[in-house]
Design a protein around this motif. Structure first.
Motif, short mmCIF file in Angstrom:
data_model
loop_
_atom_site.label_atom_id
_atom_site.label_comp_id
_atom_site.label_asym_id
_atom_site.label_seq_id
_atom_site.Cartn_x
_atom_site.Cartn_y
_atom_site.Cartn_z
N SER A 1 0.84 -1.22 0.05
CA SER A 1 0.13 0.02 0.05
C SER A 1 1.03 1.12 -0.08
CB SER A 1 -0.93 0.00 1.28
OG SER A 1 -1.63 1.20 1.28
N ASP A 2 1.82 1.12 0.88
CA ASP A 2 2.93 2.46 0.93
C ASP A 2 3.74 2.45 -0.37
OD1 ASP A 2 1.87 2.99 3.52
OD2 ASP A 2 3.48 1.88 4.45
N ALA A 3 3.84 1.24 -0.98
CA ALA A 3 4.66 1.47 -2.14
C ALA A 3 3.77 1.88 -3.53
CB ALA A 3 5.25 0.02 -2.53
N PHE A 4 2.73 1.72 -3.49
CA PHE A 4 1.72 2.06 -4.52
C PHE A 4 1.55 3.71 -4.25
CE2 PHE A 4 0.11 -2.30 -5.40
CZ PHE A 4 0.61 -2.26 -6.55
N LYS A 5 1.55 4.03 -2.93
CA LYS A 5 1.41 5.58 -2.82
C LYS A 5 2.59 6.43 -3.16
CE LYS A 5 0.12 8.54 1.29
NZ LYS A 5 1.38 9.48 1.21
N ALA A 6 3.77 5.76 -2.86
CA ALA A 6 4.96 6.52 -3.05
C ALA A 6 5.26 6.46 -4.61
CB ALA A 6 6.21 5.70 -2.44
N LEU A 7 4.80 5.36 -5.50
CA LEU A 7 4.89 5.44 -6.78
C LEU A 7 4.16 6.67 -7.42
CD1 LEU A 7 5.77 4.17 -9.40
CD2 LEU A 7 4.11 2.47 -9.31
N TRP A 8 3.11 6.67 -6.98
CA TRP A 8 2.02 7.67 -7.36
C TRP A 8 2.63 9.04 -7.14
CZ3 TRP A 8 -1.71 9.09 -10.71
CH2 TRP A 8 -2.47 10.19 -10.54
N GLU A 9 2.77 9.42 -5.99
CA GLU A 9 3.14 10.76 -5.36
C GLU A 9 4.83 11.17 -5.96
OE1 GLU A 9 3.00 10.69 -1.38
OE2 GLU A 9 0.84 10.85 -1.27
N ASN A 10 5.59 10.44 -5.89
CA ASN A 10 7.09 10.62 -6.49
C ASN A 10 7.17 10.21 -8.16
OD1 ASN A 10 7.35 10.84 -3.79
ND2 ASN A 10 8.22 8.73 -3.53
N HIS A 11 6.45 9.77 -8.84
CA HIS A 11 6.90 9.69 -10.03
C HIS A 11 5.56 9.89 -11.03
CE1 HIS A 11 10.57 7.67 -8.89
NE2 HIS A 11 9.91 7.30 -8.02
N ILE A 12 4.21 9.30 -10.69
CA ILE A 12 3.56 9.53 -11.81
C ILE A 12 2.58 10.63 -11.66
CG2 ILE A 12 1.42 8.35 -12.53
CD1 ILE A 12 2.51 5.43 -11.67
N GLU A 13 2.36 11.44 -10.51
CA GLU A 13 1.55 12.38 -10.42
C GLU A 13 2.21 13.75 -11.26
OE1 GLU A 13 -0.85 15.15 -6.77
OE2 GLU A 13 0.83 13.71 -6.17
N GLY A 14 3.48 13.86 -10.93
CA GLY A 14 3.91 14.86 -11.49
C GLY A 14 3.72 14.90 -12.94
N VAL A 15 3.93 13.83 -13.51
CA VAL A 15 3.89 13.69 -15.19
C VAL A 15 2.32 14.11 -15.52
CG1 VAL A 15 4.02 12.27 -16.85
CG2 VAL A 15 5.72 11.89 -15.20
N VAL A 16 1.55 13.39 -14.50
CA VAL A 16 0.15 13.54 -15.06
C VAL A 16 -0.17 15.08 -14.79
CG1 VAL A 16 -2.23 13.07 -14.68
CG2 VAL A 16 -0.57 11.09 -14.73
N ARG A 17 0.22 15.66 -13.81
CA ARG A 17 -0.22 17.01 -13.75
C ARG A 17 0.26 17.87 -14.70
NH1 ARG A 17 -1.41 19.58 -9.05
NH2 ARG A 17 -1.12 17.73 -7.74
N GLU A 18 1.55 17.65 -15.15
CA GLU A 18 2.28 18.38 -16.52
C GLU A 18 1.33 18.26 -17.61
OE1 GLU A 18 4.85 21.18 -18.17
OE2 GLU A 18 4.68 20.66 -16.13
N TYR A 19 0.74 16.92 -17.98
CA TYR A 19 -0.02 16.67 -19.02
C TYR A 19 -1.25 17.69 -18.97
CZ TYR A 19 2.10 12.25 -20.12
OH TYR A 19 3.15 11.38 -20.67
N LEU A 20 -1.65 17.71 -17.85
CA LEU A 20 -3.10 18.66 -17.72
C LEU A 20 -2.96 19.94 -17.76
CD1 LEU A 20 -4.73 16.06 -15.08
CD2 LEU A 20 -5.23 16.35 -17.55
N ARG A 21 -1.39 20.47 -17.66
CA ARG A 21 -1.40 21.99 -17.29
C ARG A 21 -2.17 22.59 -18.44
NH1 ARG A 21 2.77 24.70 -14.55
NH2 ARG A 21 4.02 22.71 -14.39
N GLY A 22 -2.71 23.77 -17.94
CA GLY A 22 -3.25 24.65 -18.87
C GLY A 22 -4.79 24.32 -19.11
N LEU A 23 -5.24 23.22 -18.78
CA LEU A 23 -6.67 22.89 -18.98
C LEU A 23 -7.55 23.70 -17.90
CD1 LEU A 23 -6.53 19.03 -19.75
CD2 LEU A 23 -6.63 21.10 -21.29
N ASP A 24 -8.76 23.92 -18.07
CA ASP A 24 -9.65 24.76 -17.43
C ASP A 24 -9.86 23.93 -16.20
OD1 ASP A 24 -9.71 26.80 -19.06
OD2 ASP A 24 -11.63 26.13 -20.05
N LYS A 25 -10.01 22.65 -16.13
CA LYS A 25 -10.23 21.81 -14.80
C LYS A 25 -9.08 20.80 -14.51
CE LYS A 25 -15.14 21.98 -16.05
NZ LYS A 25 -16.55 21.08 -16.38
N ASP A 26 -7.95 21.37 -14.49
CA ASP A 26 -6.81 20.41 -14.35
C ASP A 26 -7.06 19.78 -12.92
OD1 ASP A 26 -6.34 22.97 -13.13
OD2 ASP A 26 -4.34 23.10 -13.73
N ASP A 27 -7.29 20.49 -11.99
CA ASP A 27 -7.26 19.91 -10.70
C ASP A 27 -8.38 18.90 -10.60
OD1 ASP A 27 -5.39 21.65 -9.66
OD2 ASP A 27 -6.63 23.11 -9.01
#
Length: 311
Positions: free
Chosen positions: A245-271
């Motif tokens: 459970s902690d490993a999946f959480k760390a994978l999202w927060e440290n590696h995947i979330e930042g990439v996905v956030r960059e993908y959505l940058r500039g969209l009206d409903k990015d959050d």
């Protein structure tokens, strides 16, 4: 370097400067001098037998992240030589009239035939000045890897695209090649992982990538998260602690979330979109954050903004 080599083995650094037509010494001239000497010394140890035919072999030259440089300048004359029209076939060797090759920009400095000239049947007869040819044989294959959505690199121009065939490696294909089964996972990461946990890792990747294809995100297949990101799960997972459970959480927060956030940058409903993709990754297994009376303080927000459930 080509301009130095065609002048013969340099005896001192000044020879490098003279071959390149410069009046002033540059620091890199010392490196070129050492490399040129090494090339000539090693070439002298190779015995060539022009009459002996060997079995054809294919050779592969791999350029990783090929679009991170300006390829027309990096390749130089090779840019033209890799074109199918300039490739040399084995049956054409020995007859320069059968082939279409190029001459390097320093060819006019070359007074004797080089190895490429000799392969084409051009001999040193004292009158022929048509030296300095260069070609890439047809059995040399160049493979370049690239991520065409990287924003920090240039796109491949059409002149370069004409010289390559393009093959897309999808996220699903990367998943199958990187951790298609438990045995491969163990061999590559030395981590003990159960088949059930490996299936969960693959399912989370599939759910997230399926959600990314939703037209409202304006992303598409090229933006799906590849297997290399999910392979980082091994950095955080320890079977002795059963901390998946902690490993999946760390994978999202440290590696995947930042990439996905960059993908959505500039969209009206990015959050909002980010939360939806996060829900797709976690499904109903998101770790609870301790809040008031043990409740998750962000749970209400996720339910209010996101769609929840698996993609």
């Amino acid at each position: 370097m080509v301009g130095v080599l065609v002048q013969g083995k340099p005896q001192k650094v000044k020879d490098v400067r003279d071959a390149l037509g410069r009046n002033r010494h540059r620091q890199k001239d010392s490196y070129i001098f050492v490399i040129a000497q090494k090339i000539y010394d090693d070439a002298g140890k190779i015995e060539f037998d022009d009459t002996k035919k060997t079995e054809r072999k294919n050779f592969v030259f791999i350029i990783d992240e090929i679009n991170r440089g300006e390829m027309s300048k990096i390749l130089g004359e090779l840019f033209y030589s890799i074109d199918p029209g300039y490739r040399v076939k084995q049956d054409d060797l020995g007859d320069e009239n059968k082939t279409t090759t190029i001459r390097t920009q320093y060819a006019n400095l070359q007074k004797k035939p080089n190895k490429f000239d000799e392969a084409l049947g051009i001999k040193d007869d004292g009158e022929n000045e048509n030296y300095g040819h260069f070609f890439v044989p047809e059995n040399v294959y160049i493979i370049g890897t690239m991520n065409d959505i990287d924003r920090s690199v240039d796109s491949i121009d059409f002149a370069m695209r004409r010289r390559f065939a393009f093959k897309e490696i999808t996220a699903k294909q990367s998943q199958e090649s990187m951790f298609g089964n438990v045995k491969k996972w163990k061999e590559s990461t030395e981590k003990d992982i159960s088949p059930e946990l490996l299936d969960e890792l693959k399912n989370r990747m599939d759910d997230l990538n399926k959600k990314i294809l939703d037209p409202k995100y304006h992303l598409g297949q090229a933006y799906q998260i590849g297997g290399a990101y999910f392979l980082k799960f091994a950095k955080y997972y320890d079977s002795s602690k059963k901390n998946e459970s902690d490993a999946f959480k760390a994978l999202w927060e440290n590696h995947i979330e930042g990439v996905v956030r960059e993908y959505l940058r500039g969209l009206d409903k990015d959050d909002k979109f980010l939360i939806e993709l996060k829900n797709a990754y976690y499904g109903d297994k998101e770790p609870k954050k301790p809040g008031v009376n043990g409740e998750n303080p962000t749970e209400g927000t996720d339910k209010e903004l996101g769609e929840g459930g698996n993609a």
